[in-house]
Scaffold this active site. Structure first.
Site, PDB file in Angstrom:
ATOM      1  CG  HIS A  86     117.292  -9.023 150.745  1.00 29.37           C
ATOM      2  ND1 HIS A  86     115.963  -8.918 150.379  1.00 29.37           N
ATOM      3  CD2 HIS A  86     117.318  -9.888 151.778  1.00 29.37           C
ATOM      4  CE1 HIS A  86     115.252  -9.705 151.162  1.00 29.37           C
ATOM      5  NE2 HIS A  86     116.047 -10.292 152.029  1.00 29.37           N
ATOM      6  NE  ARG A  97     115.188 -13.941 158.584  1.00 33.39           N
ATOM      7  CZ  ARG A  97     115.618 -15.172 158.853  1.00 33.39           C
ATOM      8  NH1 ARG A  97     115.079 -15.849 159.832  1.00 33.39           N
ATOM      9  NH2 ARG A  97     116.564 -15.748 158.142  1.00 33.39           N
ATOM     10  CB  THR A  98     112.473 -12.785 152.263  1.00 34.27           C
ATOM     11  OG1 THR A  98     113.670 -12.313 152.882  1.00 34.27           O
ATOM     12  CG2 THR A  98     112.099 -11.859 151.125  1.00 34.27           C
ATOM     13  NE  ARG A 133     115.790 -14.662 149.223  1.00 39.18           N
ATOM     14  CZ  ARG A 133     116.143 -14.567 150.494  1.00 39.18           C
ATOM     15  NH1 ARG A 133     116.478 -15.642 151.162  1.00 39.18           N
ATOM     16  NH2 ARG A 133     116.162 -13.402 151.104  1.00 39.18           N
ATOM     17  CE  LYS A 174     108.204 -30.719 133.707  1.00 33.37           C
ATOM     18  NZ  LYS A 174     106.800 -30.334 133.540  1.00 33.37           N
TER      19      LYS A 174
END
Lengths: 314, 150
Positions: free
Chosen positions: A134, A56-57, A106, A85
């Site tokens: 959030h 969703r986000t 995120r 890396k």
């Protein structure tokens, strides 16, 4: 100074960083953005850096940016990046900021968004940092409640399910401290609110009722349901018991009366029965849709100082 | 036999009113002994607090990062600067509102435990002491773990 001026170029790391006036300004702007506002962000580029999966986000941020005429670059999987890396997060941010006008991040580690914001010279929006914050979920939750009920003051809001670990519950409860809202908390003792949050709410006289059964929380105007997460239970038998005990079915929802608004940040597993979905107050899919509207407003405010009267690009 | 309280410094520092049992930790924080002589008193009588630990170090001046750490050992810790055999100044250590690069975050999934970045803790309450990581926003509780090498 108008609240709008507080948004341009600003990092969005925690909902707690925003005043009541700023929150209301964002919600007003989002209401305006329900209409087609045109390509306000044409020529702007948003980088979406998703170091852990999100449906969703990420999609709602990308949809919001596209609908405003902007472009999106980024990744949805850390495995496709130089992080594998050994590149540091700070170096990744310094590199990406040269490619874009704003960053949505995120990350599985708590505090990653704060670190990214300290590093970047473009606005950073937190799309979720571990179990910490959030903020845009809180913004869209507030927006959905206000849109459905017409107000934020004078409401009775119940939180149901995993009160201990759900960051959406913690963040929304703190945001609701700005408003005259009576809060109730419904859940098993082992998943009650964290002590720190209980103290925060208690110090403001807003801890409200803490009950185990849904029926004990009546009456309510809004019921905010969260998923009970299997991984929180060392004993699978405990999880099964909780999962079945903490479930909203149609009969339980109807006992609250026809005006109850039901929210859920999604994804849903079994905690809301599917026969609840066609009740008029079941708003969780509309809530997800509102995510695009609210993120459009936020991106416009952060990138272009848009305001609720339709003013826009500088 | 003279007690550690009888020891006289010429030029140095007295770290006093350490809670009983914390002298060894204070020595570790300061990396003592270094060059000058050090005397350590443990569980010595204190008229004000019953018993205490005390450290006297010849030729040592403390840096702020060191006093910030010592302040976390107890609420009554004092530091006296001795010059020419006399106490030139004395202060009770206070934990600053913001501790930078002093403590490790106790949350294993805090970004500060995975990236090269100075930790930052905000003092959210003094009595009892409450510290909150500025990154992951979690509260930290005793026993604290100090960042090494700074």
């Amino acid at each position: 100074m108008s609240p709008a001026h507080g948004f341009r170029g600003r990092h969005v790391v925690s909902a707690e960083d925003f005043s009541k006036d700023e929150l209301l300004h964002l919600l007003d702007t989002a209401a305006f953005f329900e209409h087609d506002v045109g390509p306000r962000l044409a020529g702007k580029i948003l980088a979406t850096l998703f170091f852990e999966p999100s449906t969703r986000t990420r999609l709602s941020f990308e949809s919001a940016m596209h609908r405003l005429g902007g472009s999106v670059i980024g990744f949805a999987d850390e495995k496709a990046t130089s992080r594998t890396k050994g590149e540091s997060l700070a170096d990744t941010i310094r590199m990406v900021e040269g490619y874009c006008d704003a960053i949505v991040i995120r990350h599985p580690m708590e505090g990653a968004a704060r670190l990214a914001a300290e590093t970047a010279r473009v606005p950073v929006i937190n799309g979720g940092d571990g179990s910490n914050q959030h903020p845009t979920q809180t913004f869209l939750d507030l927006y959905t409640i206000r849109k459905a009920t017409g107000r934020l003051d004078g409401l009775r809001v119940g939180f149901f399910g995993d009160l201990r670990y759900s960051r959406t519950v913690h963040s929304l409860a703190k945001a609701l401290l700005h408003f005259d809202v009576a809060m109730s908390f419904i859940g098993p003792p082992m998943l009650r609110l964290p002590q720190e949050l209980r103290e925060t709410l208690g110090a403001r006289g807003r801890l409200g009722r803490e009950v185990e059964g849904l029926d004990d929380a009546r009456p309510l105007d809004v019921l905010y349901v969260t998923r009970i997460q299997k991984e929180r239970f060392p004993d699978p038998a405990d999880y099964e018991r909780m999962k079945n005990a903490y479930r909203l079915d149609r009969a339980a929802a109807e006992r609250f009366g026809p005006d109850l608004k039901i929210l859920h940040p999604l994804p849903r597993v079994t905690e809301v029965a599917t026969d609840v979905d066609d009740l008029p107050g079941a708003l969780y899919f509309e809530q997800a849709r509102n995510g695009v509207t609210v993120r459009k407003a936020l991106l416009s405010l952060v990138l272009a100082d848009a305001d609720a009267s339709g003013g826009g690009l500088a | 036999m003279p007690s550690p309280n009888d020891f006289r410094l010429q030029d140095g520092t007295v770290i006093d009113h350490l809670p009983v049992g914390t002298a060894a930790r204070a020595l570790a924080i300061l990396g003592l002994p270094r060059e000058g002589p050090v005397t350590v008193g443990m569980n010595v009588p204190s008229t004000r607090y019953g018993h205490k630990d005390i450290i006297r170090v010849e030729g040592l001046e403390l840096r702020k990062s060191e006093t910030d750490r010592l302040a976390l050992l107890g609420t009554h810790v004092t530091v006296a600067i001795v010059k020419g055999g006399r106490i030139a100044s004395k202060q009770r250590l206070e934990i600053p509102e913001r501790l930078v690069g002093v403590l490790r975050c106790q949350n294993p999934t805090c970004i500060t435990n995975h990236e090269r970045v100075h930790t930052v803790f905000d003092r959210t309450a003094s009595t009892p002491l409450q510290l909150r990581c500025a990154y992951c926003e979690r509260a930290s509780a005793e026993p604290y773990t100090f960042v090494s090498g700074s």
